[in-house]
Scaffold this motif. Structure first.
Motif, PDB file in Angstrom:
ATOM      1  N   TYR A  41      47.410  38.585  51.628  1.00  0.00           N
ATOM      2  CA  TYR A  41      47.668  39.956  52.061  1.00  0.00           C
ATOM      3  C   TYR A  41      48.467  39.968  53.360  1.00  0.00           C
ATOM      4  O   TYR A  41      49.407  40.768  53.525  1.00  0.00           O
ATOM      5  CB  TYR A  41      46.336  40.690  52.237  1.00  0.00           C
ATOM      6  CG  TYR A  41      46.470  42.143  52.606  1.00  0.00           C
ATOM      7  CD1 TYR A  41      46.696  43.106  51.638  1.00  0.00           C
ATOM      8  CD2 TYR A  41      46.356  42.549  53.943  1.00  0.00           C
ATOM      9  CE1 TYR A  41      46.805  44.449  51.973  1.00  0.00           C
ATOM     10  CE2 TYR A  41      46.467  43.888  54.282  1.00  0.00           C
ATOM     11  CZ  TYR A  41      46.688  44.833  53.296  1.00  0.00           C
ATOM     12  OH  TYR A  41      46.809  46.153  53.632  1.00  0.00           O
ATOM     13  N   GLU A  59      38.684  47.438  53.009  1.00  0.00           N
ATOM     14  CA  GLU A  59      38.815  47.862  51.616  1.00  0.00           C
ATOM     15  C   GLU A  59      37.609  47.414  50.787  1.00  0.00           C
ATOM     16  O   GLU A  59      37.136  48.155  49.920  1.00  0.00           O
ATOM     17  CB  GLU A  59      40.115  47.317  51.018  1.00  0.00           C
ATOM     18  CG  GLU A  59      41.364  47.902  51.644  1.00  0.00           C
ATOM     19  CD  GLU A  59      41.392  49.414  51.544  1.00  0.00           C
ATOM     20  OE1 GLU A  59      41.205  49.943  50.428  1.00  0.00           O
ATOM     21  OE2 GLU A  59      41.592  50.076  52.587  1.00  0.00           O
ATOM     22  N   VAL A  63      34.860  50.043  48.736  1.00  0.00           N
ATOM     23  CA  VAL A  63      34.403  49.942  47.345  1.00  0.00           C
ATOM     24  C   VAL A  63      32.902  49.699  47.300  1.00  0.00           C
ATOM     25  O   VAL A  63      32.162  50.374  46.589  1.00  0.00           O
ATOM     26  CB  VAL A  63      35.167  48.816  46.609  1.00  0.00           C
ATOM     27  CG1 VAL A  63      34.559  48.550  45.235  1.00  0.00           C
ATOM     28  CG2 VAL A  63      36.639  49.203  46.472  1.00  0.00           C
ATOM     29  N   GLU A  69      33.914  46.611  40.467  1.00  0.00           N
ATOM     30  CA  GLU A  69      35.188  46.113  40.982  1.00  0.00           C
ATOM     31  C   GLU A  69      35.010  45.159  42.153  1.00  0.00           C
ATOM     32  O   GLU A  69      35.830  44.264  42.365  1.00  0.00           O
ATOM     33  CB  GLU A  69      36.075  47.293  41.430  1.00  0.00           C
ATOM     34  CG  GLU A  69      36.527  48.184  40.300  1.00  0.00           C
ATOM     35  CD  GLU A  69      35.578  49.341  40.070  1.00  0.00           C
ATOM     36  OE1 GLU A  69      34.387  49.235  40.457  1.00  0.00           O
ATOM     37  OE2 GLU A  69      36.028  50.363  39.509  1.00  0.00           O
ATOM     38  N   TYR A  75      40.784  42.455  40.058  1.00  0.00           N
ATOM     39  CA  TYR A  75      40.931  43.815  40.576  1.00  0.00           C
ATOM     40  C   TYR A  75      41.539  43.804  41.974  1.00  0.00           C
ATOM     41  O   TYR A  75      42.453  44.585  42.277  1.00  0.00           O
ATOM     42  CB  TYR A  75      39.567  44.508  40.607  1.00  0.00           C
ATOM     43  CG  TYR A  75      39.545  45.779  41.409  1.00  0.00           C
ATOM     44  CD1 TYR A  75      40.014  46.971  40.873  1.00  0.00           C
ATOM     45  CD2 TYR A  75      39.062  45.782  42.727  1.00  0.00           C
ATOM     46  CE1 TYR A  75      40.006  48.146  41.618  1.00  0.00           C
ATOM     47  CE2 TYR A  75      39.056  46.946  43.477  1.00  0.00           C
ATOM     48  CZ  TYR A  75      39.528  48.121  42.923  1.00  0.00           C
ATOM     49  OH  TYR A  75      39.530  49.275  43.669  1.00  0.00           O
ATOM     50  N   TRP A  76      41.058  42.917  42.827  1.00  0.00           N
ATOM     51  CA  TRP A  76      41.538  42.899  44.211  1.00  0.00           C
ATOM     52  C   TRP A  76      42.974  42.399  44.302  1.00  0.00           C
ATOM     53  O   TRP A  76      43.762  42.905  45.114  1.00  0.00           O
ATOM     54  CB  TRP A  76      40.596  42.065  45.074  1.00  0.00           C
ATOM     55  CG  TRP A  76      39.273  42.745  45.235  1.00  0.00           C
ATOM     56  CD1 TRP A  76      38.087  42.393  44.661  1.00  0.00           C
ATOM     57  CD2 TRP A  76      39.018  43.929  45.989  1.00  0.00           C
ATOM     58  NE1 TRP A  76      37.105  43.280  45.009  1.00  0.00           N
ATOM     59  CE2 TRP A  76      37.644  44.224  45.827  1.00  0.00           C
ATOM     60  CE3 TRP A  76      39.805  44.764  46.779  1.00  0.00           C
ATOM     61  CZ2 TRP A  76      37.063  45.326  46.436  1.00  0.00           C
ATOM     62  CZ3 TRP A  76      39.223  45.856  47.391  1.00  0.00           C
ATOM     63  CH2 TRP A  76      37.864  46.132  47.224  1.00  0.00           C
ATOM     64  N   GLN A  78      45.192  42.863  42.057  1.00  0.00           N
ATOM     65  CA  GLN A  78      46.002  43.993  41.597  1.00  0.00           C
ATOM     66  C   GLN A  78      46.044  45.101  42.643  1.00  0.00           C
ATOM     67  O   GLN A  78      47.103  45.676  42.907  1.00  0.00           O
ATOM     68  CB  GLN A  78      45.432  44.521  40.275  1.00  0.00           C
ATOM     69  CG  GLN A  78      45.612  43.571  39.111  1.00  0.00           C
ATOM     70  CD  GLN A  78      44.814  43.985  37.892  1.00  0.00           C
ATOM     71  OE1 GLN A  78      44.175  45.038  37.879  1.00  0.00           O
ATOM     72  NE2 GLN A  78      44.829  43.156  36.851  1.00  0.00           N
ATOM     73  N   ARG A  79      44.913  45.384  43.245  1.00  0.00           N
ATOM     74  CA  ARG A  79      44.844  46.457  44.248  1.00  0.00           C
ATOM     75  C   ARG A  79      45.760  46.154  45.439  1.00  0.00           C
ATOM     76  O   ARG A  79      46.451  47.045  45.955  1.00  0.00           O
ATOM     77  CB  ARG A  79      43.403  46.625  44.724  1.00  0.00           C
ATOM     78  CG  ARG A  79      43.220  47.719  45.769  1.00  0.00           C
ATOM     79  CD  ARG A  79      41.756  47.886  46.121  1.00  0.00           C
ATOM     80  NE  ARG A  79      41.556  48.881  47.163  1.00  0.00           N
ATOM     81  CZ  ARG A  79      40.677  49.865  47.094  1.00  0.00           C
ATOM     82  NH1 ARG A  79      39.936  50.020  46.008  1.00  0.00           N
ATOM     83  NH2 ARG A  79      40.521  50.700  48.107  1.00  0.00           N
ATOM     84  N   PHE A  80      45.756  44.891  45.863  1.00  0.00           N
ATOM     85  CA  PHE A  80      46.583  44.515  47.011  1.00  0.00           C
ATOM     86  C   PHE A  80      47.987  44.058  46.608  1.00  0.00           C
ATOM     87  O   PHE A  80      48.781  43.672  47.463  1.00  0.00           O
ATOM     88  CB  PHE A  80      45.900  43.395  47.802  1.00  0.00           C
ATOM     89  CG  PHE A  80      44.599  43.788  48.434  1.00  0.00           C
ATOM     90  CD1 PHE A  80      44.467  44.994  49.107  1.00  0.00           C
ATOM     91  CD2 PHE A  80      43.494  42.942  48.363  1.00  0.00           C
ATOM     92  CE1 PHE A  80      43.264  45.348  49.705  1.00  0.00           C
ATOM     93  CE2 PHE A  80      42.294  43.284  48.964  1.00  0.00           C
ATOM     94  CZ  PHE A  80      42.166  44.493  49.632  1.00  0.00           C
ATOM     95  N   GLU A  81      48.254  44.064  45.297  1.00  0.00           N
ATOM     96  CA  GLU A  81      49.561  43.657  44.769  1.00  0.00           C
ATOM     97  C   GLU A  81      49.926  42.232  45.220  1.00  0.00           C
ATOM     98  O   GLU A  81      50.999  41.979  45.755  1.00  0.00           O
ATOM     99  CB  GLU A  81      50.644  44.663  45.188  1.00  0.00           C
ATOM    100  CG  GLU A  81      50.383  46.066  44.657  1.00  0.00           C
ATOM    101  CD  GLU A  81      51.448  47.064  45.084  1.00  0.00           C
ATOM    102  OE1 GLU A  81      52.205  46.754  46.035  1.00  0.00           O
ATOM    103  OE2 GLU A  81      51.540  48.137  44.468  1.00  0.00           O
TER     104      GLU A  81
END
Length: 222
Positions: A41, A59, A63, A69, A75-76, A78-81
């Motif tokens: 990140y 973050e 959640v 999640e 998931y993480w 994807q969430r943080f790209e």
């Protein structure tokens, strides 16, 4: 697997174990959640590791561990790209460690009871976390992957039905006071809270898995 066991007067037939923080040290998860993800990140956002970790943990906290999640590394990412999680996952695999007493306790308890894994870790994690000890267990259950739930009282009841036992015939051991201890008790399962930091007292609370042998088997049994 040999299921011959010494007969006991207690009704317990099955002992289920949580994995991370119970049988396996948290080193793998710490590396994944608090080192690799913040590192990736930080590189993406141009942040130092400390600032990236603070942002990522905020973050996580938003959640919370009451949602599925929270336990899903995909998931993480994807969430943080952050792309594919598998590179970070493979980097952390060498950090998987059993607690020193785990194998001896499983060996002793397994002579008298069926052993089961009941964990909220996803299956992708469990197949690696249990490397070397998978053969000790009759059944491995990931509540997140298999049921889409956390370890609620209803999940304990479901597990008992699937194993063909009553709640009174099951004991569960884990380090999370809510999910491994209190929720299991609500379901009527005999629960043991593994509190390695010594924050809680109680007859069913222990600081090491070594105490489980005496709690289940008594001091005179191996």
């Amino acid at each position: 697997m040999d299921h011959s066991r010494t007969e006991h007067t207690d009704p317990i037939k099955v002992v289920s174990f949580d994995v991370e923080g119970t049988l396996v040290t948290p080193d793998f998860s710490t590396g994944m959640w608090y080192e690799c993800i913040p590192e990736y990140y930080g590189k993406k956002k141009g942040l130092c590791l400390e600032d990236a970790r603070e942002a990522v943990v905020r973050e996580y906290d938003r959640v919370g561990d009451g949602r599925l999640e929270w336990y899903d590394v995909r998931y993480w990412f994807q969430r943080f790209e952050l792309g594919d999680y598998r590179e970070a996952f493979n980097r952390c695999l060498p950090r998987i460690r059993l607690y020193p007493e785990a194998e001896a306790v499983l060996s002793a308890v397994g002579q008298h009871y069926r052993l089961v894994v009941l964990s909220s870790s996803v299956r992708e994690f469990l197949q690696h976390l249990l490397a070397g000890i998978r053969g000790r267990f009759d059944t491995v259950i990931s509540t997140v992957s298999d049921y889409g739930e956390l370890k609620t009282p209803q999940v304990y009841l479901r597990v008992c039905r699937e194993l063909g036992i009553s709640p009174e015939e099951m004991a569960h051991v884990g380090d999370n006071r809510q999910y491994d201890f209190l929720n299991a008790q609500v379901a009527g399962v005999r629960a043991f809270h593994l509190d390695r930091q010594g924050r809680y007292d109680g007859r069913e609370t222990m600081k090491s898995l070594e105490e489980l042998r005496e709690l289940l088997l008594g001091p005179s049994l191996p």
